[in-house]
Design an enzyme around this catalytic site. Structure first.
Site, PDB file in Angstrom:
ATOM      1  N   ALA A  20       2.124  -1.020   2.944  1.00  0.00           N
ATOM      2  CA  ALA A  20       2.099  -2.484   2.867  1.00  0.00           C
ATOM      3  C   ALA A  20       3.079  -3.006   1.818  1.00  0.00           C
ATOM      4  CB  ALA A  20       0.676  -2.961   2.552  1.00  0.00           C
ATOM      5  N   GLU A  58      -6.191   3.889   0.718  1.00  0.00           N
ATOM      6  CA  GLU A  58      -6.732   5.147   0.214  1.00  0.00           C
ATOM      7  C   GLU A  58      -7.676   4.906  -0.956  1.00  0.00           C
ATOM      8  OE1 GLU A  58      -3.319   7.770  -0.224  1.00  0.00           O
ATOM      9  OE2 GLU A  58      -3.354   8.109   1.932  1.00  0.00           O
TER      10      GLU A  58
END
Ligand code: MOS
Length: 730
Positions: A511, A691
């Site tokens: 991103a 994550e």
């Protein structure tokens, strides 16, 4: 352009489109079944045949003979290619240690050893079963627990050593020394690995499912010994990857070899029962954690040693990754060691290292808190730090304490009963647990091309992938913000190696990196537009489909009326970034019930609070964290690929016996994002979250289980066989 100083104020700060909760723009395609996934690209190549793989039936050894005569004579079969038809193909990437195809050597169970190409799927599958293979098996040992006594033997150089760990630990007033185990896991992405390969002379086109388009292109060229410029890779939609699609797998190689042999395009999907051994997995770990604290809970000594399985030459799953950076320890020792074995190849799976690392570390901290009678939230707060204790670098932004406090407030942590096994709700033992979360916030070079079209609309092209994460949407938001357009005036095209090279999707860098690349291309386009207006680029503002410089206002559509305006540009990240630790932080809170009689565990509530810089799109970012929390719940309670320690394979290699959470397992989930920006991270001041959400979520579940029952299960997943006998009598 280079990101060489912390971001100042820039057009992305307007946050007119960026940062707004925006449903994914590719949503309608997905819910109507019209987003084209790799195996369904029926229209891209005429006359597609179907390939079916055959996997090795031994873990290590060699193949002495293969008889394909019955397979070749079977109905519909066009060609059969076996591993004995060629020398071993080069390993396609430096991130791997094992070959995908070719030669007589077997290095892991279900290694691809043949592909059958036929007119239909059923014909190919039936014929693959008619190949007769004779093996000469070799011997190996597959039981990692036999190597557990090597933890602490000093034979491996530490990864990180700060201060004198051993003597500081020995002299600490309070000490914990425990072993934690985490299970091997399979990515279990919904879409299997699948590829369609078509040759045009020496040119190969591969429609596939890949997180990293440029890596895939280079890997195919390496494996097949052709010029990368002769390979095109296209992967516009991906049904999950979690690291298992970072690299080209056997589906792509077999489709390409099968297509070359058959002289027609071939499509091939890896069957689910084949994926878990043939592709990669997360290695199991055995972790020894030693923590010494003073009376106030300050960490004096933190020792974290990790042991995991790896193929010969592999690095294994380094569960110590977060430990040198997360807490203000005075002395630190981390050691990563591997147990070399011919199990299938362990490789990256979502938050590689940190996911199992937090399962150990954050449970150990829960034990320390209890040992010294301190609240687990407070223990983490007193060990907060503004600089990395392993290298002295300042964190660019760190709001970990705020995550903890906000989470405790939101969750109602103060009402928790700290005495384990002492809260009941009818037949259920109720527990509350929490954990901290730390994950690096990387960014990688990423480029894009933007076209301002004569109709005033803008097209963005980049080989970035959307693996379900929301890349399409945040890239469109970035372009809309930069160019003063609305979201529906932007078209985003992804996943084609014909487009500029992006960062791809991995390591939660996607991103921040891909939007930085889009930002760079949009800055270049703004310059072109200013040039066409004959004004200084620094004086132009973009709003409502127009560019304005002083009194001059021009519609973007008019400026491009005589032909589209195109700009290609990328963002690279300068050295200044590495003067800081750029990381993401979080706190997880869980409530669960354990049935007092049956031991059934039902998670009731989950909360994550995340500090990841600017949240580009709260809808897609939230989905990333929700999914990661589900994965954490699975890691804590369900997921376990079981090693057959005699034969060297994963026994439960399908989704009937490898259990992942289903909807009925998932409780109310809440995600809170702190309102932070990180100017060191990227021009958009953003970092990843995908994550982070997995780091700590499993430990929070496990700590809640302990609080509910008073039973400390230090071997994940927490299944009935490990605690039923210890439940309090009813
Ligand atoms: Mo992630 S394991 O880098 O796809």
């Amino acid at each position: 352009m280079e990101f060489s100083t912390p971001a100042g104020t820039n057009p992305a700060d307007r946050s007119r489109v960026l940062g707004k909760p925006t449903p994914r723009i590719d949503g309608p395609l997905k819910v109507t079944g019209t987003a084209p996934y790799a195996y369904e690209r029926h229209d891209v190549a005429q006359g597609q045949l179907v390939g079916y793989p055959l996997g090795a039936g031994i873990a290590t050894g060699r193949i002495s003979t293969m008889d394909t005569s019955r397979a070749k004579a079977a109905p519909g079969v066009v060609s059969v290619v076996t591993t004995l038809d060629m020398d071993a193909l080069p390993i396609p990437s430096e991130h791997h240690q094992v070959r995908l195809f070719g030669g007589d050597r077997v290095d892991y169970y279900h290694q691809a050893i043949a592909v059958v190409v036929a007119e239909t799927f059923e014909q190919a599958r039936a014929a693959a079963g008619l190949i007769d293979v004779a093996y000469e098996p070799a011997n190996d040992a597959f039981d990692i627990s036999k190597a557990q006594n090597r933890l602490g033997d000093g034979a491996v150089e530490p990864e990180v050593s700060v201060g004198d760990f051993e003597s500081t630990f020995a002299n600490a007033p309070h000490k914990l020394d425990r072993i934690y185990r985490t299970a091997a896991q399979s990515h279990a992405h919904m879409e299997p690995q699948a590829s369609i390969a078509a040759w045009d002379g020496d040119d190969l086109t591969l429609w596939t499912s890949s997180q990293m388009i440029q890596w895939a292109k280079e890997a195919m060229a390496t494996a097949l010994g052709i010029d990368p410029e002769r390979v095109r890779v296209d992967s516009p939609f991906i049904g999950g990857g979690f690291g298992n699609k970072l690299f080209v797998r056997s589906d792509a190689i077999l489709a390409a070899l099968g297509a070359r042999a058959a002289g027609r395009p071939v499509k091939l999907a890896l069957p689910r029962p084949f994926i878990m051994n043939n592709t990669t997995h997360r290695a199991e770990t055995i972790q020894r954690i030693r923590i010494g604290v003073d009376d106030d809970g300050r960490i004096l000594a933190l020792g974290h040693e990790s042991l995991s399985n790896a193929v010969p030459g592999g690095e294994g799953e380094d569960a110590t990754l977060q430990s040198p950076h997360f807490y203000a320890a005075k002395s630190i020792l981390t050691v990563n060691r591997v147990f070399e074995t011919h199990l299938p190849e362990a490789n990256a799976m979502r938050a590689p290292g940190e996911a199992p690392g937090h399962m150990g570390l954050e449970m150990a901290l829960d034990e320390v808190a209890e040992m010294i009678g301190m609240d687990p939230v407070e223990l983490r707060i007193v060990n907060d730090t503004k600089t990395d204790p392993s290298n002295g670098k300042p964190f660019s932004e760190r709001h970990f304490v705020e995550c903890l406090r906000r989470g405790a407030d939101t969750f109602g942590w103060g009402e928790r009963n700290a005495t384990p096994g002492s809260r009941r709700d009818g037949d259920w033992l109720i527990g509350h647990g929490m954990a901290g979360a730390y994950r690096d916030g990387p960014a990688m070079t990423s480029a894009a091309r933007v076209h301002l079209q004569p109709d005033g609309r803008v097209v963005v092209e980049t080989d970035m992938t959307d693996i379900g994460t929301g890349s399409y949407t945040i890239i469109a938001q970035t372009a809309a913000e930069m160019l003063g357009l609305s979201l529906d005036q932007i078209e985003v095209r992804l996943g084609d190696s014909a487009y500029p090279i992006s960062a791809g999707s991995g390591g939660q860098w996607g991103a921040a990196s891909a939007t930085a690349g889009t930002y760079a291309a949009c800055v270049a386009l703004r310059d072109r537009i200013a040039e066409r207006m004959g004004v200084d680029p620094d004086t132009v503002t973009f709003e409502d489909g127009s560019a304005r410089a002083g009194d001059t206002v021009r519609r973007l559509a008019d400026l491009a009326a005589d032909g589209e305006i195109v700009a290609t540009e990328g963002m690279s990240f300068g050295d200044f970034r590495s003067e800081h630790m750029t990381a993401t932080f979080g706190a997880h809170f869980v409530e669960l019930g354990v049935h007092a009689t049956t031991g059934e565990i039902r998670v009731r509530r989950m909360l994550a609070v995340c500090d990841s810089g600017r949240i580009l799109n709260p809808v897609t970012a939230r989905s990333q964290v929700l999914g990661a929390m589900v994965m954490g719940l699975g890691s804590a309670l369900l997921e376990h690929v079981a090693v057959d320690t005699g034969k060297g394979l994963f026994a439960n290699h399908d989704l009937a016996s490898y259990e992942v959470p289903v909807h009925a397992d998932i409780p109310e989930q809440e995600v809170v994002f702190l309102d932070t920006v990180d100017p060191v991270s990227s021009p958009l001041k953003a970092k990843g979250v995908a994550e982070l959400g997995l780091c700590g979520s499993a430990a929070a579940v496990a700590n809640a289980f302990y609080n509910a029952t008073g039973i400390r299960v230090r071997s994940y997943p927490i299944t009935l066989d490990k605690f039923l006998q210890d439940l309090p009598s009813v």
